[in-house]
Motif scaffolding. Structure first.
Motif, PDB file in Angstrom:
ATOM      1  N   LEU A  86      -5.525   0.279  -5.015  1.00 13.77           N
ATOM      2  CA  LEU A  86      -5.714   0.603  -3.793  1.00 13.77           C
ATOM      3  C   LEU A  86      -7.211   0.372  -3.091  1.00 13.77           C
ATOM      4  CD1 LEU A  86      -3.888   4.108  -3.663  1.00 13.77           C
ATOM      5  CD2 LEU A  86      -3.214   1.823  -2.363  1.00 13.77           C
ATOM      6  N   ALA A 140      -4.254   3.689   2.521  1.00 19.26           N
ATOM      7  CA  ALA A 140      -4.414   4.168   1.249  1.00 19.26           C
ATOM      8  C   ALA A 140      -5.070   5.489   1.493  1.00 19.26           C
ATOM      9  CB  ALA A 140      -5.533   3.291   0.362  1.00 19.26           C
ATOM     10  N   THR A 163       0.840  -1.206   0.153  1.00 14.71           N
ATOM     11  CA  THR A 163      -0.109   0.148  -0.022  1.00 14.71           C
ATOM     12  C   THR A 163       0.896   1.185  -0.088  1.00 14.71           C
ATOM     13  OG1 THR A 163      -1.926  -1.023   0.886  1.00 14.71           O
ATOM     14  CG2 THR A 163      -1.819   1.433   1.256  1.00 14.71           C
TER      15      THR A 163
END
Length: 447
Positions: free
Chosen positions: A91, A99, A69
């Motif tokens: 994401l 995110a 991430t």
């Protein structure tokens, strides 16, 4: 409160997503034609070839590897739109709070579709994964982009923090060039109960030429529930759009804005038929329960239109004219509408006939009466709550909905009962009780 938490025409918003396992950083990922480790894909995110970056982002998203991430977020400013688009989609699949900075950046992207998805995703990170026992699987965008008449219960849970940067980002998108993005931003501010956005939303209601966006702004204000703006909303009731006017009426009722009684009464009395404005105005008056409305409720309680009978009986219950007991009991024996009978049971319970508490709990089991029963039970006076909190025989649907009521009620005395229900053999009951316990614990901490 017929139009605060459980709108008559609203179906519960359905939101659910199972948490998927996160693969280890060096776990192999099976691509279409090769096996590649997460570590190698993360390395490819920095490759000079945009096609390699795009492919790596896609495969990491497919693997839902949250270890990637932060590296994906770092690509939010990639110069190639196709790469940014793939990163944003990945994401979303991560469903990871890390995110958020990426979505904030994407919400200002030059590409309309990227901005639109990012705005929705910022809200989706905060909403509950399931609401009630009727929750059904929905994809990520449906959580925020579902129909407006289905989302009244869709709001951030009290224990979920909202970063001010998210609210700032959504406020900025109210002026977006794309209508769909503006709509999502307005709805999102309501879902996140962003009190600081009230002036922006009021401006939309007053000045925007798009009636649909004005409606969304009023709906968002209803969720935020800042009662200090009741006068501002009342002054807009002459708006030349039925949907916006109706939402204004509903919001004034949910806010319990007492100064609206005179205007709401005028709307009911001047209506030639039971149109939406008349019905919602009577519903709002039932919410307000001003003694001055007692004669109106009495006059309408036997009307041929079911919604008017419903709200008239609801108003009678809240104005507590005990002289009506015999008349309402007799009317209930011949009433054909289950919803009106539920309102009459509410009135009789308020008049001291405690056997109707079980009637309201049974009404939780029926889809046609569930919303009414929940809001009526929420109004159980403190002195009557021990009976509500006591163990009783009910099916799993009623037990789960009752747990939801106990959580919304905010009374710590319900905790022992909820702790028992959290061990229920039915998973929906246990889940609802656990959520309700969390709500009560959060409310106690904030006091």
């Amino acid at each position: 409160m017929p139009i605060l938490l459980f709108h008559r025409r609203a179906a519960s918003a359905a939101l659910a997503a199972a948490m998927l396992a996160v693969p280890a950083a060096n776990a192999p990922i099976v691509a279409a034609t090769r096996q590649v480790s997460v570590e190698s894909l993360i390395y490819d995110l920095k490759h000079p070839d945009p096609l390699r970056r795009q492919a790596a982002a896609r495969e990491l998203g497919a693997a839902k590897s949250r270890t990637a991430t932060p590296q994906l977020v770092a690509l939010a400013n990639d110069p190639v739109a196709a790469v940014r688009r793939e990163v944003e989609l990945s994401l979303e699949l991560m469903d990871d709070g890390q995110a958020m900075p990426g979505f904030i950046t994407f919400a200002s992207d030059s590409e309309n579709d990227i901005r639109a998805r990012a705005v929705a995703s910022l809200v989706n990170l905060h909403v509950p994964r399931a609401i009630g026992i009727d929750a059904a699987l929905m994809n990520l965008r449906e959580r925020i982009l579902s129909r407006s008449d289905r989302d009244l219960e869709l709001m951030v849970e009290p224990d979920v923090p909202v970063d001010p940067a998210v609210i700032t980002t959504l406020r900025a998108r109210i002026g977006d060039s794309e209508r769909g993005i503006r709509r999502s931003a307005i709805r999102g501010l309501g879902i996140l109960r962003a009190a600081v956005a009230v002036p922006d939303l009021l401006q939309v209601v007053r000045e925007d030429r798009d009636a649909g966006l004005r409606f969304e702004a009023v709906r968002a204000l209803r969720k935020i529930n800042d009662r200090s703006i009741g006068g501002d909303l009342l002054s807009l009731l002459n708006i030349n759009n039925d949907a916006v006017r109706d939402e204004l009426i509903a919001t004034l009722g949910s806010m319990r804005y007492g100064a609206a009684v005179t205007e709401l009464t005028r709307i009911v009395e001047q209506a030639k038929t039971a149109d939406s404005a008349c019905v919602l105005a009577l519903a709002a008056l039932a919410d307000l329960a001003d003694p001055a409305s007692a004669d109106l409720f009495d006059h309408v309680k036997n009307d041929r239109h079911e919604p008017l009978r419903l709200y008239a009986n609801e108003g009678i219950a809240r104005t507590a004219d005990t002289k009506m007991v015999t008349e309402i009991s007799a009317a209930r024996l011949i009433e054909k509408s289950a919803r009106v009978r539920t309102a009459q049971a509410f009135a009789l319970l308020r008049f001291g006939q405690r056997e109707f508490l079980d009637e309201l709990i049974r009404a939780l089991d029926r889809p046609t009466t569930r919303d009414l029963a929940k809001e009526y039970l929420l109004e159980t006076p403190p002195a009557e709550r021990p009976a509500l909190f006591a163990p009783r025989t009910a099916n799993s649907t009623a037990r789960a909905e009752l747990a939801d009521v106990l959580g919304l009620m905010g009374d710590p005395a319900a905790l022992p009962r909820l702790q028992e229900m959290a061990l229920d053999s039915d998973k929906d009951v246990a889940r609802a009780a656990t959520r309700a316990t969390r709500r009560l614990s959060t409310a106690g901490t904030s006091q």
